[in-house]
Design a protein around this motif. Structure first.
Motif, PDB file in Angstrom:
ATOM      1  N   TRP A   1       0.830  -1.209   0.000  1.00  0.00           N
ATOM      2  CA  TRP A   1       0.000   0.000   0.000  1.00  0.00           C
ATOM      3  C   TRP A   1       0.867   1.264   0.000  1.00  0.00           C
ATOM      4  N   ALA A   2       1.936   1.255   0.778  1.00  0.00           N
ATOM      5  CA  ALA A   2       2.817   2.420   0.832  1.00  0.00           C
ATOM      6  C   ALA A   2       3.494   2.658  -0.523  1.00  0.00           C
ATOM      7  N   GLY A   3       3.884   1.583  -1.194  1.00  0.00           N
ATOM      8  CA  GLY A   3       4.512   1.718  -2.505  1.00  0.00           C
ATOM      9  C   GLY A   3       3.562   2.318  -3.524  1.00  0.00           C
ATOM     10  N   LEU A   4       2.300   1.875  -3.502  1.00  0.00           N
ATOM     11  CA  LEU A   4       1.319   2.418  -4.436  1.00  0.00           C
ATOM     12  C   LEU A   4       1.028   3.895  -4.145  1.00  0.00           C
ATOM     13  N   GLY A   5       0.904   4.223  -2.858  1.00  0.00           N
ATOM     14  CA  GLY A   5       0.593   5.607  -2.488  1.00  0.00           C
ATOM     15  C   GLY A   5       1.706   6.574  -2.867  1.00  0.00           C
ATOM     16  N   THR A   6       2.950   6.231  -2.537  1.00  0.00           N
ATOM     17  CA  THR A   6       4.067   7.123  -2.864  1.00  0.00           C
ATOM     18  C   THR A   6       4.309   7.193  -4.379  1.00  0.00           C
ATOM     19  N   LEU A   7       4.023   6.092  -5.097  1.00  0.00           N
ATOM     20  CA  LEU A   7       4.147   6.119  -6.557  1.00  0.00           C
ATOM     21  C   LEU A   7       3.126   7.085  -7.166  1.00  0.00           C
ATOM     22  N   PHE A   8       1.911   7.070  -6.646  1.00  0.00           N
ATOM     23  CA  PHE A   8       0.874   7.991  -7.110  1.00  0.00           C
ATOM     24  C   PHE A   8       1.292   9.442  -6.882  1.00  0.00           C
ATOM     25  N   ASP A   9       1.866   9.718  -5.716  1.00  0.00           N
ATOM     26  CA  ASP A   9       2.332  11.075  -5.413  1.00  0.00           C
ATOM     27  C   ASP A   9       3.447  11.500  -6.373  1.00  0.00           C
ATOM     28  N   ALA A  10       4.386  10.589  -6.630  1.00  0.00           N
ATOM     29  CA  ALA A  10       5.493  10.922  -7.525  1.00  0.00           C
ATOM     30  C   ALA A  10       5.004  11.192  -8.947  1.00  0.00           C
ATOM     31  N   VAL A  11       4.027  10.407  -9.413  1.00  0.00           N
ATOM     32  CA  VAL A  11       3.496  10.602 -10.766  1.00  0.00           C
ATOM     33  C   VAL A  11       2.821  11.967 -10.886  1.00  0.00           C
ATOM     34  N   LEU A  12       2.058  12.368  -9.860  1.00  0.00           N
ATOM     35  CA  LEU A  12       1.403  13.676  -9.891  1.00  0.00           C
ATOM     36  C   LEU A  12       2.422  14.803  -9.956  1.00  0.00           C
ATOM     37  N   LEU A  13       3.552  14.623  -9.334  1.00  0.00           N
ATOM     38  CA  LEU A  13       4.594  15.644  -9.376  1.00  0.00           C
ATOM     39  C   LEU A  13       5.300  15.692 -10.727  1.00  0.00           C
ATOM     40  N   LEU A  14       5.391  14.559 -11.390  1.00  0.00           N
ATOM     41  CA  LEU A  14       6.165  14.485 -12.636  1.00  0.00           C
ATOM     42  C   LEU A  14       5.335  14.798 -13.877  1.00  0.00           C
ATOM     43  N   ILE A  15       4.022  15.000 -13.722  1.00  0.00           N
ATOM     44  CA  ILE A  15       3.192  15.350 -14.878  1.00  0.00           C
ATOM     45  C   ILE A  15       3.693  16.644 -15.492  1.00  0.00           C
TER      46      ILE A  15
ATOM     47  N   GLN B   1      13.076  20.726 -13.228  1.00  0.00           N
ATOM     48  CA  GLN B   1      14.086  20.382 -12.236  1.00  0.00           C
ATOM     49  C   GLN B   1      13.519  20.392 -10.823  1.00  0.00           C
ATOM     50  N   VAL B   2      12.715  21.405 -10.507  1.00  0.00           N
ATOM     51  CA  VAL B   2      12.125  21.489  -9.161  1.00  0.00           C
ATOM     52  C   VAL B   2      11.156  20.339  -8.937  1.00  0.00           C
ATOM     53  N   ARG B   3      10.359  20.017  -9.946  1.00  0.00           N
ATOM     54  CA  ARG B   3       9.412  18.909  -9.814  1.00  0.00           C
ATOM     55  C   ARG B   3      10.151  17.593  -9.588  1.00  0.00           C
ATOM     56  N   LEU B   4      11.249  17.408 -10.295  1.00  0.00           N
ATOM     57  CA  LEU B   4      12.020  16.181 -10.153  1.00  0.00           C
ATOM     58  C   LEU B   4      12.591  16.060  -8.743  1.00  0.00           C
ATOM     59  N   LEU B   5      13.132  17.158  -8.223  1.00  0.00           N
ATOM     60  CA  LEU B   5      13.692  17.132  -6.868  1.00  0.00           C
ATOM     61  C   LEU B   5      12.616  16.854  -5.822  1.00  0.00           C
ATOM     62  N   THR B   6      11.420  17.414  -6.031  1.00  0.00           N
ATOM     63  CA  THR B   6      10.328  17.181  -5.088  1.00  0.00           C
ATOM     64  C   THR B   6       9.811  15.755  -5.183  1.00  0.00           C
ATOM     65  N   ALA B   7       9.873  15.170  -6.371  1.00  0.00           N
ATOM     66  CA  ALA B   7       9.346  13.821  -6.565  1.00  0.00           C
ATOM     67  C   ALA B   7      10.317  12.744  -6.090  1.00  0.00           C
ATOM     68  N   ILE B   8      11.616  13.087  -5.963  1.00  0.00           N
ATOM     69  CA  ILE B   8      12.609  12.069  -5.604  1.00  0.00           C
ATOM     70  C   ILE B   8      12.280  11.354  -4.286  1.00  0.00           C
ATOM     71  N   PRO B   9      11.958  12.068  -3.181  1.00  0.00           N
ATOM     72  CA  PRO B   9      11.634  11.346  -1.948  1.00  0.00           C
ATOM     73  C   PRO B   9      10.470  10.378  -2.099  1.00  0.00           C
ATOM     74  N   PHE B  10       9.442  10.793  -2.804  1.00  0.00           N
ATOM     75  CA  PHE B  10       8.299   9.909  -3.014  1.00  0.00           C
ATOM     76  C   PHE B  10       8.688   8.715  -3.883  1.00  0.00           C
TER      77      PHE B  10
END
Length: 470
Positions: free
Chosen positions: A124-138, A146-155
């Motif tokens: 569940w945690a993997g799916l949730g953080t993957l969803f967050d990362a995808v929303l940032l990378l759109i 560059q800023v979006r990529l840096l923010t998406a890295i932790p997720f």
């Protein structure tokens, strides 16, 4: 690798608590972005989940399940915040129903071995953080990549670590340890969670940076759009002025040549001179009408010009317009059907209204065949009055109808008996209608006729609409 879960839980709780207070402080000092409150809510949920994990030895299993559910709920609230911020549209609340199977699955494995519990939580945690990362990378703003990529890295790293942990707990023979002393993938996962939580301390600042980049991108698009509009306007004005010069040069030059030939000639008979003078007068009257319409149109284009709205009786206004057009209609034996029922008094600019009605009626007569009928009707709507002028003339094709209000094309056609027009009448009428807070809409069928609908607001417009650009 064996770790002390109590120390890690305490460190996670303190980091999440620091993140929450920092974000609250930034909101308090007006450092905000769309969805910032949801972001802080997610951080608060992480803090509460980490606190329950820290107090796990003293809690009942159902409370432990609630703590895990809080940690996973935080990922969904992060997604809600990112959805609002990045996509600028309402978040589909139905997605929150996914928490039902999340909580049920956590509850069902709460009494099972540690490996199974870790597996369910990690998926569940993997799916949730993957969803967050995808929303940032759109991809929406190219300059913020560059800023979006840096923010998406932790997720993204958290998602990869979660699936790695889930895989480690599925493979037989790999040591998993216990919750108090995790080993193998579980140990690396918790250590990684600790490191990523410190990185997420800067998540709020990254979102603020994204907001600045997004605002800058929107401003650039607005500037490009405005520049394009200015370019189109200047191009249309240049074409319009060339058309005006052409329309004025013909009648004035022709009048000068006509006067020199027929009026200044000493051999021209007196009767012929009077006939020539009548022809010249008609030509000059047409030119004067064209200049008057042009003056009214330019007057309405000025931003400082505002309609002088006073109470106007619709019955009187329509009667005046009909009386003005009757002589022209009589020349074609066209009958005028007018609603003689009592009509209300509205607040509008009387001169502008007469200009609009005069143009609509004169066009209806111009393009009607002899022995036809022109009808006027008035309809009341909740917030406006509609005045319709309907003729049964030659009508227009869709291409001509589309070009009718475009000043750069200035469509001018001959009437059914060769009447000439300036091409400015309807453009002026719609410009004035917009300045009165209403609109002018035309519908037409080729060979069947045209209906012009003038919409006027019931209440006095607080701020008149801007006239359409050239």
């Amino acid at each position: 690798m064996t770790l002390d879960i109590t120390t890690l839980s305490l460190a996670l709780f303190l980091v999440y608590l620091g993140n929450t207070f920092l974000a609250l402080f930034l909101i308090w000092v007006q450092q905000r972005f769309p969805g910032c409150r949801l972001w802080v809510t997610a951080q608060a949920l992480l803090t509460a989940g980490a606190l329950l994990m820290l107090l796990r030895p003293y809690l009942e299993p159902v409370v432990i399940v609630a703590g895990n559910a809080l940690l996973l709920s935080a990922l969904l609230v992060f997604a809600h915040a990112l959805w609002v911020f990045r996509l600028k549209r309402p978040f589909p609340r139905a997605i929150y129903f996914v928490l039902i199977p999340v909580v049920l699955s956590l509850f069902m494995v709460s009494n099972q071995n540690f490996a199974l519990r870790a597996l369910v939580f990690s998926v569940w945690a993997g799916l949730g953080t993957l969803f967050d990362a995808v929303l940032l990378l759109i991809q929406r703003e190219p300059r913020s990549q560059q800023v979006r990529l840096l923010t998406a890295i932790p997720f993204g790293l958290a998602s990869a670590a979660s699936f790695f942990r889930a895989g480690g707990n599925m493979i037989p023979g790999i040591p998993v340890g216990s919750f108090e002393h995790p080993e193998g993938a579980n140990g690396f996962y918790l250590l990684g969670a600790m490191l990523l939580s410190t990185v997420m301390l800067f998540g709020y600042f990254m979102m603020l940076s994204l907001k600045d980049q997004q605002t800058l991108h929107e401003k650039e698009l607005q500037i490009l759009k405005r520049n394009h509009q200015l370019w189109e306007t200047n191009k249309a004005k240049d074409l319009f002025f060339s058309l005006v010069a052409h329309d004025l040069r013909g009648p004035i030059g022709g009048a000068a040549r006509f006067a020199r030939k027929h009026l200044l000639s000493k051999t021209e008979p007196q009767d012929d001179r009077f006939e020539a003078l009548d022809t010249l007068t008609a030509s000059l009257e047409k030119t004067n009408e064209f200049l008057e319409k042009l003056l009214w149109w330019s007057h309405a284009q000025l931003g400082a010009w505002e309609p002088h709205c006073l109470p106007v009786e619709l019955n009187a206004a329509l009667s005046q317009a009909v009386d003005w057009i009757k002589p022209l209609a009589a020349q074609k034996n066209i009958s005028l059907r007018f609603p003689w029922n009592s009509l209300p008094t509205i607040e509008t600019d009387a001169d502008s209204l007469q200009r609009i009605l005069g143009n609509l009626l004169s066009n209806a007569v111009k393009f009607s065949l002899p022995d036809r009928e022109i009808s006027l009707s008035v309809q009341e709507n909740p917030d406006s009055w509609e005045i319709r002028v309907e003729d049964h003339g030659i009508g227009m094709d869709p291409k001509s109808l589309e070009a009718l209000f475009k000043i750069e094309q200035k469509l001018s056609t001959h009437g059914t008996q060769g009447e000439r027009g300036s091409g400015l009448g309807l453009i002026l009428a719609r410009t004035l209608a917009l300045r009165l807070g209403g609109d002018l809409i035309l519908s037409s069928q080729l060979g069947e006729g045209t209906t012009a609908t003038l919409k006027l607001p019931k209440t006095r417009p607080q701020e008149a609409d801007e006239a359409p650009p050239l």
